[in-house]
Write a protein that holds these residues in place. Structure first.
Motif, short mmCIF file in Angstrom:
data_model
loop_
_atom_site.label_atom_id
_atom_site.label_comp_id
_atom_site.label_asym_id
_atom_site.label_seq_id
_atom_site.Cartn_x
_atom_site.Cartn_y
_atom_site.Cartn_z
N THR A 8 1.43 -8.09 -3.24
CA THR A 8 1.10 -8.23 -4.66
C THR A 8 -0.32 -7.76 -4.96
OG1 THR A 8 0.47 -10.53 -4.24
CG2 THR A 8 2.71 -10.14 -4.98
N GLU A 9 -1.23 -7.96 -4.00
CA GLU A 9 -2.61 -7.53 -4.20
C GLU A 9 -2.76 -6.02 -4.24
OE1 GLU A 9 -4.86 -9.31 -1.10
OE2 GLU A 9 -4.71 -11.35 -1.89
N ASN A 10 -1.81 -5.32 -3.59
CA ASN A 10 -1.92 -3.86 -3.50
C ASN A 10 -0.83 -3.13 -4.29
OD1 ASN A 10 -4.12 -3.25 -1.34
ND2 ASN A 10 -2.91 -4.93 -0.47
N MET A 11 -0.31 -3.80 -5.34
CA MET A 11 0.74 -3.18 -6.13
C MET A 11 0.28 -1.89 -6.80
SD MET A 11 3.05 -6.10 -7.98
CE MET A 11 1.65 -6.78 -8.89
N ASP A 12 -1.00 -1.79 -7.05
CA ASP A 12 -1.53 -0.58 -7.70
C ASP A 12 -2.13 0.40 -6.69
OD1 ASP A 12 -0.85 -1.58 -10.21
OD2 ASP A 12 -2.73 -2.73 -10.33
N ASN A 13 -1.85 0.17 -5.42
CA ASN A 13 -2.39 1.03 -4.37
C ASN A 13 -1.24 1.53 -3.49
OD1 ASN A 13 -3.76 2.29 -2.30
ND2 ASN A 13 -5.27 0.65 -2.04
N PRO A 14 -0.54 2.58 -3.91
CA PRO A 14 0.63 3.07 -3.16
C PRO A 14 0.32 3.41 -1.71
CG PRO A 14 0.48 4.13 -5.30
CD PRO A 14 -0.79 3.37 -5.12
N HIS A 15 -0.88 3.97 -1.48
CA HIS A 15 -1.24 4.35 -0.11
C HIS A 15 -1.30 3.14 0.81
CE1 HIS A 15 -3.21 6.61 3.11
NE2 HIS A 15 -4.03 5.57 3.24
N GLU A 16 -1.88 2.03 0.30
CA GLU A 16 -2.02 0.82 1.11
C GLU A 16 -0.64 0.18 1.35
OE1 GLU A 16 -3.93 -2.08 3.38
OE2 GLU A 16 -4.57 -0.09 2.66
N LEU A 17 0.22 0.21 0.33
CA LEU A 17 1.57 -0.32 0.51
C LEU A 17 2.33 0.46 1.58
CD1 LEU A 17 2.76 -1.04 -3.16
CD2 LEU A 17 2.18 -2.71 -1.39
N GLU A 18 2.17 1.78 1.55
CA GLU A 18 2.83 2.61 2.56
C GLU A 18 2.30 2.30 3.95
OE1 GLU A 18 5.52 5.29 4.05
OE2 GLU A 18 5.35 4.61 1.98
N ARG A 19 0.98 2.10 4.05
CA ARG A 19 0.39 1.78 5.34
C ARG A 19 0.90 0.44 5.87
NH1 ARG A 19 -3.32 -1.15 7.65
NH2 ARG A 19 -3.85 -2.23 5.70
N LEU A 20 0.98 -0.55 4.98
CA LEU A 20 1.48 -1.86 5.37
C LEU A 20 2.93 -1.77 5.86
CD1 LEU A 20 0.04 -4.00 2.43
CD2 LEU A 20 -0.71 -4.06 4.82
N PHE A 21 3.71 -0.97 5.16
CA PHE A 21 5.12 -0.81 5.54
C PHE A 21 5.26 -0.15 6.90
CE2 PHE A 21 8.86 2.02 5.56
CZ PHE A 21 9.85 1.05 5.58
N ARG A 22 4.47 0.89 7.15
CA ARG A 22 4.57 1.63 8.42
C ARG A 22 4.06 0.80 9.59
NH1 ARG A 22 3.73 8.10 7.75
NH2 ARG A 22 4.88 8.36 5.81
N GLU A 23 3.07 -0.06 9.34
CA GLU A 23 2.52 -0.88 10.42
C GLU A 23 3.53 -1.92 10.90
OE1 GLU A 23 -1.13 -2.69 9.33
OE2 GLU A 23 -2.35 -0.93 9.81
N GLU A 24 4.14 -2.63 9.95
CA GLU A 24 5.10 -3.68 10.31
C GLU A 24 6.26 -3.67 9.31
OE1 GLU A 24 3.21 -7.46 12.09
OE2 GLU A 24 1.75 -6.76 10.59
#
Length: 414
Positions: A8-24
């Motif tokens: 929710t904190e990174n809803m406006d940060n697509p790059h960070e969401l993608e990174r979080l998804f790829r990590e775990e």
């Protein structure tokens, strides 16, 4: 990943969401459900909701269409099996050359390609003409062991492989991405077909043993009427399964590429050191020169397979350096082979074999130079991985032209 709040904190940060998804990815999926419940109006999370759960509604094809396609593939597979069996009968009678067996499989896969990705009429006419003229020409050649005839037999499959690429890419034959997809198809097809063939061999062994228990030897009958038919039919089925986005082949191919490329590199280095230690000379030993060229072709195939399975979005990694080392090693091997061929031409004269080997080595050498220069630019951050893939895909027609030249002119010249 931390906590659920990271999404929710990174809803406006697509790059960070993608990174979080790829990590775990597993933790991301579990955490996403809560974030989506708390923020149902978020357009960003709505996109992720579709992305993560798309497979649940992925089946957009109507069942009748799927059934129709399966029936069509079944008919093509049966026709391929019957055609191969008939061609084998005539090869046993020595009425036609064994290379004709490829016409029991390739045309049917080409028909499926055109059915799967419709092409314009002009392209269909070209494909039909190339297969028909190749078959007629092949069977007009005398059935003997002349070097020029053997060279034609060896190069015809390469020519038809490029023709198959034309059928696969359809109206997009000029696009690099379509050619890259064809190269990927070949790697995935080989993996899937090998798995199916292993299952077939196990079934064959069990069948042979069962009949031996009752004192009946059906090996000859089984090979002629079941193994041949099954091998041809499975090729069509495997082509269908790969184009249907089979998870087995698509998921395992990149791992095979990453595992085998370093093993091939290590094996090749040890082999070359052994050759130097033993003192084998490709300049004087004809059989060793042929083996040397076989090694070169194998390295080229592994390298191309590794390049095609590399994702364009991936960052530089160890696999890239291994591929670069393989290409550099292949260049050294090709340079030695070219020197040996030129030496043999100047010492022993011109023959169809030497001219064919010289031509293919020159083509490979030019292709390797293009690939390694693309790698140098990639390593220096002056180009992306697409430049490397272009060096492979844009060169494919050159191999087809050379194969056609050897197939259709060498028997007439020599």
């Amino acid at each position: 990943m931390g906590s659920i709040n990271l999404i929710t904190e990174n809803m406006d940060n697509p790059h960070e969401l993608e990174r979080l998804f790829r990590e775990e990815p597993d933790l991301f999926k579990k955490s996403f459900s809560y974030a989506w419940e708390q923020n149902p109006d978020s357009q960003v999370l709505a996109v992720w909701q579709e992305r993560l759960h798309f497979k649940e509604t992925e089946n957009t094809e109507k069942p009748p269409f799927i059934l129709k396609k399966v029936w069509f593939i079944g008919i093509l597979a049966i026709l391929a099996g019957i055609s191969t069996r008939l061609l084998f009968h005539y090869t046993e009678q020595e009425a036609i050359a064994p290379i004709n067996l490829i016409f029991g499989i390739l045309p049917f896969i080409a028909v499926y390609f055109v059915y799967h990705k419709p092409a314009n009429r002009k392209l269909i006419y070209i494909l039909s003409s190339l297969f028909l003229l190749s078959g007629i020409y092949l069977n007009l050649l005398p059935l003997d062991d002349k070097d020029s005839i053997i060279m034609a037999y060896l190069h015809l499959p390469i020519f038809l492989w490029v023709v198959m690429g034309l059928a696969f890419t359809g109206n997009e034959y000029g696009r690099g991405s379509a050619r890259l997809a064809y190269l990927k198809f070949n790697g995935e097809f080989s993996i899937l077909y090998a798995c199916m063939a292993i299952c077939g061999m196990i079934l064959t062994a069990i069948t042979m043993q069962l009949f031996q228990f009752i004192g009946t030897d059906i090996s000859e009958f089984y090979f002629r009427n079941v193994v041949l038919f099954g091998a041809a039919a499975l090729a069509v089925v495997a082509a269908y399964l790969v184009t249907r986005d089979t998870k087995l082949a698509k998921h395992i191919a990149p791992y095979i590429a990453k595992i085998f490329s370093p093993l091939v590199l290590a094996t090749l280095l040890v082999y070359l050191l052994a050759v130097i230690w033993i003192g084998k000379n490709p300049f004087l030993d004809r059989n060793f020169l042929l083996l040397f060229n076989g090694v070169l072709l194998s390295v080229l195939a592994v390298t191309i397979f590794t390049i095609t399975e590399r994702g364009t979005g991936e960052k530089k990694n160890v696999s890239d350096y291994i591929s670069f080392a393989l290409i550099a090693l292949a260049l050294i091997i090709d340079g030695i082979a070219l020197s040996a061929i030129v030496f043999r031409l100047s010492s022993y004269g011109i023959t169809p074999n030497r001219m064919a080997v010289l031509g293919v080595n020159l083509l490979i050498f030019a292709n390797l130079i293009w690939i390694i220069l693309s790698y140098v630019r990639f390593m220096g951050n002056k180009a992306g991985p697409i430049a490397i893939q272009d060096a492979v895909t844009k060169y494919l027609p050159v191999y087809g032209v050379w194969a056609a030249l050897v197939t259709f002119t060498f028997p007439l010249i020599f």
